[in-house]
Design an enzyme around this catalytic site. Structure first.
Site, PDB file in Angstrom:
ATOM      1  N   LYS A  59       3.461   4.637   3.220  1.00 59.90           N
ATOM      2  CA  LYS A  59       3.812   3.724   4.329  1.00 59.90           C
ATOM      3  C   LYS A  59       5.296   3.358   4.304  1.00 59.90           C
ATOM      4  O   LYS A  59       5.958   3.420   5.326  1.00 59.90           O
ATOM      5  CB  LYS A  59       2.977   2.425   4.258  1.00 59.90           C
ATOM      6  CG  LYS A  59       1.494   2.614   4.454  1.00 59.90           C
ATOM      7  CD  LYS A  59       0.782   1.279   4.649  1.00 59.90           C
ATOM      8  CE  LYS A  59       0.831   0.384   3.437  1.00 59.90           C
ATOM      9  NZ  LYS A  59       0.069   0.899   2.260  1.00 59.90           N
TER      10      LYS A  59
ATOM     11  N   ARG B  84      -3.701  -6.914   5.820  1.00 61.99           N
ATOM     12  CA  ARG B  84      -4.443  -6.257   4.752  1.00 61.99           C
ATOM     13  C   ARG B  84      -5.801  -6.922   4.554  1.00 61.99           C
ATOM     14  O   ARG B  84      -6.462  -6.693   3.556  1.00 61.99           O
ATOM     15  CB  ARG B  84      -3.648  -6.386   3.468  1.00 61.99           C
ATOM     16  CG  ARG B  84      -3.025  -5.091   2.974  1.00 61.99           C
ATOM     17  CD  ARG B  84      -2.245  -5.493   1.772  1.00 61.99           C
ATOM     18  NE  ARG B  84      -1.947  -4.504   0.836  1.00 61.99           N
ATOM     19  CZ  ARG B  84      -0.716  -4.019   0.639  1.00 61.99           C
ATOM     20  NH1 ARG B  84       0.260  -4.349   1.445  1.00 61.99           N
ATOM     21  NH2 ARG B  84      -0.487  -3.206  -0.355  1.00 61.99           N
TER      22      ARG B  84
ATOM     23  N   ARG C  47       4.616   7.210  -9.231  1.00 67.39           N
ATOM     24  CA  ARG C  47       5.566   6.177  -8.776  1.00 67.39           C
ATOM     25  C   ARG C  47       5.879   5.190  -9.900  1.00 67.39           C
ATOM     26  O   ARG C  47       6.994   4.712 -10.017  1.00 67.39           O
ATOM     27  CB  ARG C  47       4.988   5.438  -7.559  1.00 67.39           C
ATOM     28  CG  ARG C  47       5.962   4.459  -6.946  1.00 67.39           C
ATOM     29  CD  ARG C  47       5.550   4.076  -5.549  1.00 67.39           C
ATOM     30  NE  ARG C  47       4.444   3.145  -5.523  1.00 67.39           N
ATOM     31  CZ  ARG C  47       3.868   2.695  -4.403  1.00 67.39           C
ATOM     32  NH1 ARG C  47       4.288   3.133  -3.227  1.00 67.39           N
ATOM     33  NH2 ARG C  47       2.890   1.837  -4.443  1.00 67.39           N
TER      34      ARG C  47
ATOM     35  N   ARG D 267       7.420   0.126 -11.040  1.00 61.92           N
ATOM     36  CA  ARG D 267       6.729  -1.013 -10.435  1.00 61.92           C
ATOM     37  C   ARG D 267       5.601  -1.499 -11.342  1.00 61.92           C
ATOM     38  O   ARG D 267       4.738  -0.715 -11.721  1.00 61.92           O
ATOM     39  CB  ARG D 267       6.156  -0.597  -9.070  1.00 61.92           C
ATOM     40  CG  ARG D 267       7.130  -0.816  -7.939  1.00 61.92           C
ATOM     41  CD  ARG D 267       6.562  -0.392  -6.616  1.00 61.92           C
ATOM     42  NE  ARG D 267       5.280  -1.015  -6.291  1.00 61.92           N
ATOM     43  CZ  ARG D 267       4.791  -1.084  -5.072  1.00 61.92           C
ATOM     44  NH1 ARG D 267       5.487  -0.612  -4.060  1.00 61.92           N
ATOM     45  NH2 ARG D 267       3.617  -1.633  -4.840  1.00 61.92           N
TER      46      ARG D 267
ATOM     47  N   ARG E 152      -6.260  -1.994  -6.993  1.00 61.60           N
ATOM     48  CA  ARG E 152      -5.574  -1.915  -5.689  1.00 61.60           C
ATOM     49  C   ARG E 152      -6.362  -1.022  -4.730  1.00 61.60           C
ATOM     50  O   ARG E 152      -6.449  -1.305  -3.537  1.00 61.60           O
ATOM     51  CB  ARG E 152      -4.141  -1.414  -5.856  1.00 61.60           C
ATOM     52  CG  ARG E 152      -3.309  -2.404  -6.666  1.00 61.60           C
ATOM     53  CD  ARG E 152      -1.920  -1.879  -6.935  1.00 61.60           C
ATOM     54  NE  ARG E 152      -1.108  -1.840  -5.742  1.00 61.60           N
ATOM     55  CZ  ARG E 152      -0.128  -0.983  -5.530  1.00 61.60           C
ATOM     56  NH1 ARG E 152       0.149  -0.054  -6.420  1.00 61.60           N
ATOM     57  NH2 ARG E 152       0.557  -1.025  -4.415  1.00 61.60           N
TER      58      ARG E 152
HETATM   59  P1  AMP Z   1       2.825  -3.095  -1.274  1.00 59.51           P
HETATM   60  O1  AMP Z   1       4.215  -2.778  -1.686  1.00 59.51           O
HETATM   61  O2  AMP Z   1       2.665  -3.175   0.203  1.00 59.51           O
HETATM   62  O3  AMP Z   1       1.802  -2.214  -1.928  1.00 59.51           O
HETATM   63  O4  AMP Z   1       2.522  -4.580  -1.807  1.00 59.51           O
HETATM   64  C1  AMP Z   1       2.616  -4.921  -3.175  1.00 59.51           C
HETATM   65  C2  AMP Z   1       1.745  -6.121  -3.482  1.00 59.51           C
HETATM   66  O5  AMP Z   1       2.166  -7.250  -2.689  1.00 59.51           O
HETATM   67  C3  AMP Z   1       0.264  -5.963  -3.134  1.00 59.51           C
HETATM   68  O6  AMP Z   1      -0.471  -5.317  -4.143  1.00 59.51           O
HETATM   69  C4  AMP Z   1      -0.172  -7.406  -2.942  1.00 59.51           C
HETATM   70  O7  AMP Z   1      -0.356  -8.075  -4.174  1.00 59.51           O
HETATM   71  C5  AMP Z   1       1.047  -8.001  -2.256  1.00 59.51           C
HETATM   72  N1  AMP Z   1       0.924  -7.876  -0.777  1.00 59.51           N
HETATM   73  C6  AMP Z   1       1.661  -7.101   0.058  1.00 59.51           C
HETATM   74  N2  AMP Z   1       1.256  -7.247   1.333  1.00 59.51           N
HETATM   75  C7  AMP Z   1       0.235  -8.129   1.307  1.00 59.51           C
HETATM   76  C8  AMP Z   1      -0.625  -8.685   2.292  1.00 59.51           C
HETATM   77  N3  AMP Z   1      -0.522  -8.348   3.591  1.00 59.51           N
HETATM   78  N4  AMP Z   1      -1.562  -9.586   1.885  1.00 59.51           N
HETATM   79  C9  AMP Z   1      -1.688  -9.931   0.600  1.00 59.51           C
HETATM   80  N5  AMP Z   1      -0.936  -9.440  -0.385  1.00 59.51           N
HETATM   81  C10 AMP Z   1       0.017  -8.546  -0.043  1.00 59.51           C
END
Ligand code: AMP
Length: 193
Positions: free
Chosen positions: A16, A91, A130, A136, A148
């Site tokens: 994404k 999400r 990654r 990360r 996740r």
């Molecule tokens: P991402 O980089 O989008 O995978 O986001 C990393 C982490 O941020 C996720 O595993 C969640 O803990 C948190 N996060 C990101 N977007 C959301 C969301 N829309 N709702 C809740 N937690 C989020």
């Protein structure tokens, strides 16, 4: 179509973020990544960051209340007048409902949900890769990766049933090179704008 209000949807590791950067340039709209916003707060050790760290380190979602308030503020800024590209939000179904409400209040509608799909095994191998490249914290541990994936299936995927009846979901095969996947995404916008 004047406004380009877009949600980029898909499991963790679907690409994404990578596709969002390219799509942002194509559509000339701001890229709003809730993951990046949380990482910024975590890095700067803000109060929001301390809350986010607790959840993201375990592979869990940051509570809806906190996340929705952050997105609501971001969507109130002037730069989203002609559109936005949301990456990683919504999400959960409550987040999808909240987004509809926020957009309603400002007279906007969501035009596109771009749903990038990738099989579980591929997700696992991408996230592990990654972890070693980007370091990360939430990519490093196999149990966190599994969490996740489960969180995506249990809480995020149901958003698609929320959006499907609106006729705005475009399914994209996320397997292939970055450019191959982007070509598929581009076609949506070439035929619908
Ligand atoms: P991402 O980089 O989008 O995978 O986001 C990393 C982490 O941020 C996720 O595993 C969640 O803990 C948190 N996060 C990101 N977007 C959301 C969301 N829309 N709702 C809740 N937690 C989020």
């Amino acid at each position: 179509m004047s406004e380009k209000n877009v949600v980029l949807f898909g499991p963790p590791g679907a690409g994404k973020g990578t596709q969002a950067t390219k799509l942002r340039d194509l559509l000339s709209v701001p890229h709003i990544s809730t993951g990046d916003m949380f990482r910024y707060h975590i890095k700067n050790d803000t109060e929001l960051g301390r809350t986010a760290r607790e959840y993201s380190n375990k592979g869990q979602l940051v509570p809806d209340e906190v996340t929705i308030a952050m997105v609501r503020e971001r969507l109130s800024r002037d730069d989203v007048k002609s559109g936005f590209l949301l990456d990683g939000f919504p999400r959960s179904v409550p987040q999808a409902e909240a987004l509809q409400k926020i957009l309603n209040e400002t007279g906007k509608i969501l035009n596109f949900v771009v749903n990038i799909s990738v099989p579980d095994e591929e997700i696992r191998s991408r996230l592990t890769k990654r972890a070693s490249i980007e370091g990360r914290a939430d990519d490093a541990d196999p149990a966190v990766i599994q969490n996740r994936i489960d969180t995506y299936k249990n809480q995020s995927e149901p958003c698609l049933s929320f959006y499907k009846p609106l006729g705005i979901v475009h399914d994209i095969n996320g397997i292939g090179t970055i450019d191959e996947v982007f070509e598929r995404i581009k076609k949506i916008f070439q035929t619908n704008i």
